[in-house]
Design a protein around this motif. Sequence first.
Motif, mmCIF file in Angstrom:
data_model
loop_
_atom_site.group_PDB
_atom_site.id
_atom_site.type_symbol
_atom_site.label_atom_id
_atom_site.label_comp_id
_atom_site.label_asym_id
_atom_site.label_seq_id
_atom_site.Cartn_x
_atom_site.Cartn_y
_atom_site.Cartn_z
ATOM 1 N N GLY A 26 44.363 3.446 -48.255
ATOM 2 C CA GLY A 26 44.420 2.573 -47.096
ATOM 3 C C GLY A 26 43.021 2.367 -46.544
ATOM 4 O O GLY A 26 42.168 3.247 -46.636
ATOM 5 N N VAL A 48 50.554 1.287 -49.915
ATOM 6 C CA VAL A 48 49.717 2.487 -49.976
ATOM 7 C C VAL A 48 50.544 3.687 -50.433
ATOM 8 O O VAL A 48 50.111 4.476 -51.283
ATOM 9 C CB VAL A 48 49.078 2.765 -48.599
ATOM 10 C CG1 VAL A 48 48.375 4.123 -48.596
ATOM 11 C CG2 VAL A 48 48.088 1.675 -48.239
ATOM 12 N N VAL A 82 48.922 5.706 -41.898
ATOM 13 C CA VAL A 82 49.432 4.434 -42.414
ATOM 14 C C VAL A 82 50.930 4.300 -42.177
ATOM 15 O O VAL A 82 51.459 3.190 -42.104
ATOM 16 C CB VAL A 82 49.133 4.283 -43.925
ATOM 17 C CG1 VAL A 82 47.643 4.320 -44.182
ATOM 18 C CG2 VAL A 82 49.836 5.361 -44.738
#
Length: 225
Positions: A26, A48, A82
């Motif tokens: 990420g 991701v 993330v």
Amino acid sequence: MFCSCLGKQAPYSENDSQEDPSEGFGPSKLGVRTTVDEPLSASQAIEVLQAGNRRFVQGDAKAGGFDQRARRALASRGQRPVATVIGCADSRCPVEQLFDARPGDIFVLRTAGNTCTHAEGSMVGSVEYSVAVLETKMILVLGHTGCGAIMGATKLFLERSAQKYIEATCQKDAQETTDQSTEGSESDKSRSTLLGLLDALVPVAEQACVSLERAAALRRSQRTP
């Protein structure tokens, strides 16, 4: 807070920053996900996670390296994971390793059966924190095969359906005596806590049973000429 045996370290400096040095983890301006980075969309986050899981499956993990600069960045600039992942407490399912993630990449919550059985408590509160404060856009519930909690809840559900659960409970109550040692009381308390957990997961097993029956019926109808 990060523990280190390296002695006193210099504070993080802007000169340490670099643009996205770790491909696949990420985007990160400081080499690790901190509050200086923008939150990822749900679609970006799942990409991701999928990329990290592919590395794990292929034996090409890259998350092993985590240096002093990265630790200082997280300690001084906070976290911007993330995604939020609710996983099972099973020791065979370490979430970070499964997604080849580093500290700061994923906000991980783990509980037996990877479920939030009540709309209260630390699990739900932690999810709310990850969304409201950490700004994660993706909440992933990660189950696994051979889950003891789900199997136990399923067994309990089936026993109840056949009235075996009530019969077993009555027999157990008839055998219990009021004269119990402290050790025995603590043991019963532990069993009651476990039974309470499985009891709360019974609706999950029931829903899964209904969903599987519907899926099987759909497959049968599709095979019918």
